[in-house]
Design an enzyme around this catalytic site. Sequence first.
Site, mmCIF file in Angstrom:
data_model
loop_
_atom_site.group_PDB
_atom_site.id
_atom_site.type_symbol
_atom_site.label_atom_id
_atom_site.label_comp_id
_atom_site.label_asym_id
_atom_site.label_seq_id
_atom_site.Cartn_x
_atom_site.Cartn_y
_atom_site.Cartn_z
ATOM 1 N N ASP A 147 9.210 34.157 -40.486
ATOM 2 C CA ASP A 147 7.944 34.339 -39.026
ATOM 3 C C ASP A 147 9.421 34.030 -37.749
ATOM 4 O OD1 ASP A 147 5.837 34.583 -37.056
ATOM 5 O OD2 ASP A 147 5.721 31.745 -37.274
ATOM 6 N N THR A 178 13.156 31.749 -36.293
ATOM 7 C CA THR A 178 14.642 31.212 -36.140
ATOM 8 C C THR A 178 14.443 29.964 -35.748
ATOM 9 O OG1 THR A 178 15.669 32.203 -35.349
ATOM 10 C CG2 THR A 178 15.223 33.111 -38.075
ATOM 11 N N ARG A 186 10.331 35.877 -27.405
ATOM 12 C CA ARG A 186 8.569 36.152 -27.588
ATOM 13 C C ARG A 186 9.153 34.822 -26.132
ATOM 14 N NH1 ARG A 186 5.953 33.406 -32.603
ATOM 15 N NH2 ARG A 186 7.542 31.532 -31.710
#
Length: 1036
Positions: free
Chosen positions: A455, A457, A626
């Site tokens: 998903d 790191t 993100r």
Amino acid sequence: MGHEFDSHTKKYYEPDDEVVPYSDDETDDELQSEDDLDRREDQLPEPETIPAPAAGELEDGSGVKVIRANDREYCNQPQFKKKVFLCIKKSKYSGNAIKTYKYNVFTFLPLNLYEQFKRVANLYFLCLLILQIIPQISTLPWYTTLVPLVLVLGITAIKDLVDDLARHRMDKEINNRRCDVLLNGRFEKTRWMNLQVGDVVRLKKNDFIPADILLLSSSNPNSLCYVETAELDGETNLKFKMGLKVTDERLQEENQLARFNALIMCEEPNNRLDKFVGTMIWDAQSYPLDLDNMLLRGCKIRNTDECHGLVIFAGNDTKIMRNGGKTRFKRTLIDKLMNYMVYTIFVLLVLLCAGLAIGHTYWYESIGSKAWYLYDGLNYSSSYRGFLSFWGYIIILNTMVPISLYVSVEVIRLGQSKFINWDLQMYYADKDTPAKARTTTLNEQLGQIEYIFSDKTGTLTQNIMPVDFSWNENADKKFEFEDHFLVSCIRSKKDPQVLEFFKLLSLCHTVMVEQKENELVYQAASPDEGALVTAARNFGFVFLSRTQDTITIMELDHEETYKVLALLDFNSDRKRMSIILRFPDGRIRLYCKGADTVIYQRLDANSKNKETTQEALDIFANETLRTLCLCYKDISQAEYDAWSQKHQAASVSMGNREEALDVLYEEIEKNLLIGLISNGFWFVSYSETAENIGFSCQLLTDDMKIHYGEDVNVQLRNRQTQRRNDPQGRNKKLKEPFFTEPGKNALVITGGWLVRSSNTDPRSHYLSRVTRFLMTAYEDWFITLYNVCYSSLPVLLVGLLDQDVNDKLSLRFPKLYLPGQQGSLFNYKNFFISLFHGIFTSLMIFFIPYGAFLQTMGQDGEAPSDYQSFAVVAASSLIITVNLQISLNTSYWTFVNCFAVLGSIAIYFGVMFDIHSAGIHVIFPTTFTFTGAASNALRQPYLWLTIILTVGTCLLPVICIQFLYQTICPSVGDKVRAFKEEKKKRKPTFQRGGRSRRSAYAFSHSRGYADLIASGRSIRQRPRVRPDYMRTVTRF
């Protein structure tokens, strides 16, 4: 259907139509069960304050479970019972005793035999045994099949019995654990198996939770309770649960708990670990219950001295047991492939026997019926004789079906599981924990991982940012930061928006705090959230404590307490969380943090930073980063009062509670303001996305067409809707390709999507070639003992002890695992190669002795060309050939392997001389009729030369082929072994006494790769072409 895992809260979420698409392989039963679930939910009550029902108001099938505290008899009323058989009824509420074993004294034999006869080979030999009882078609004695079959069934049954006894012991140990239960007004020690729904229990630190329990109160402030959920989700970090405020205040003492008589209305038992919906009715008041109030069975109490709870689900109704399902007989891919291979062998056997039967029919018609000396007194037609001979050939050629292969695999698995338990290199000394194989049927699945879906790191990176935080006495000493400008900006208090930024981080979260040795210790549901609160702490906004309805922080130099009006928690659908607070001056403000994609959609149209925000988000998105966005909204008292009434009604709803709350959350989380950005400061979570990881590990390439999960979700939903609406669509597969674009396609799953891949195809390395021979000239006892005594032990030891390379080289060259993943060691190609190899070997073993026996004369003037001598020579050649063939396939030799090969040959000769002796003939004159055949045949030198010629002819092609393969087309293991041998022969670079040149610097003084790594350009760079001589070394 699996659960979806959310990395923010470390919780599981059940996929639904709007989040995770349905599979095209959905069955009618699954579709029907979903329709039933929808109808049942539609029958649940609407959101309202639920009055306490009378004892007879709720009947079975209402979809709501009703429990009364401290009242065991309440659940035994007629309306809470279900029919189990005819007129026999029992309570629909399960007791707390569990059963994970498969067998008992009465069911072991029938159930185990039923499971074993699911294997095609066992069922085949059972049918064969029945055929051998029929005199007209029996060509071999019945014991030639019965002995191997009983041995195989017995060994497998013993292994299954050992496994099930371990389950019995575990169940007994768990059911007899003790806990404190409130009975007759006082707590008493009671076994877990005696717990019932509605009991009030007391748990202490480090206790396992015996059932699914509603937390009432605890020794911690605000009835906070920490649990370890490793048994449920594998997470070792602690989760926290919290009791209701009313039970925390009124249920602390033993006498208070004894008077507790609340009615609990909740959902029926299910397997959803992420959800619980219930309502507690106490003193005419309704209180909403959710998963945060539940202690689930399988968890362990941590950092909490004592807590009290009410048993809601017990035994097989608990969520962990519902997820376990019924104990099933697990089969690996090797088991399935072996079954298909046995099907293939059986088809070939039938075709072969049919051909022989047809040949026999024509032979009897043209020759047999005309030869007076072949007349047997039976007036059967030639076609009927052909029919009988078909079944006779089935019996004679039964050894083509490898029944011994199954028992060999079972024994090898059992031995390998013991080796895992005994492996000292897998022993963890710090916790005195050895490795433990909990099953003996899945060993070959180890080491077969082909893909790793990650998903993010974030937990693999480390940021070193040294800044002096000595000015903050509450700072975390392990926290490091290097932006001195930000620290000075906060300390000067010149920019209120930067201060508001860290205030939001310190208030908008679900972290719990406790004091340990005058230090603040944060317990977070996820490492990310803990890191955010710790960051705010180090910059002067320290989260100090929280209660059910307040939260206290230190704002630089003064302490403030805020009243919590509502907490809108995070989940994978919302991708955000919010908190509504009343400030000390009376203002009401909503703080929100979440993913950039969902926050930007909810911004106010007049937000002054909206354009700047969009530009920055685009930059970050291009870098595959993100972004966590923080925002706020001021709420008027009238607006909050109206929303609060609807929120209270939805929170006690027993039907569609989550959907109703989500609608209310959407209503309040609108017109948000981004006012928390100043002086170019942004808060960005620098964790690589799934796409970035794919390019960095070269799983994704530039020539691939990349599809994203959100887009594919819409397509899959449309396809599933089309299939549901089509009456014929449920029974047929969709043949059109999902991805219509030509070339390679890649699907990128982001966010909370959970990807499971079971598309591996593991094959075992220890299965040697299976050869079977056309044994028509051998005696009965040789056929009986061939698989049991003469050829089984070397095969078992190869599977247990053989190593292509040692453990260090296995870790150094991961490509050694590829043959197992790719199925290159055990597949249909190798199966047919082994089949033709067996046919070749059987022909050589038959025709070479046959030619030697045609026109021969012994030293004594006799011609030992009788049937018995021929059988001895052929059988001896077979045993020596098979055992030497196993030796050629052995890579790692030990004394045990040598003993097995030589011992198997020795056992054969010993048994052969015994059954051909005069002594055993006297005891069993009708069974052992080959008296003296072995000694008579083997005293002839030319028969020994015949055996040597036969063995050499069988093995020489194998040796040549193996040599050519290792020379021209070596396997990965061959290359590693060659590399090891070459390394041994290589002279050391430095020799004492010789001249050598050394660099004047301790480190390489050429320019490094720091700029390239920092730029991120290397992520999508194609691998450079290396010289051929380098590929050979590095391909491992």
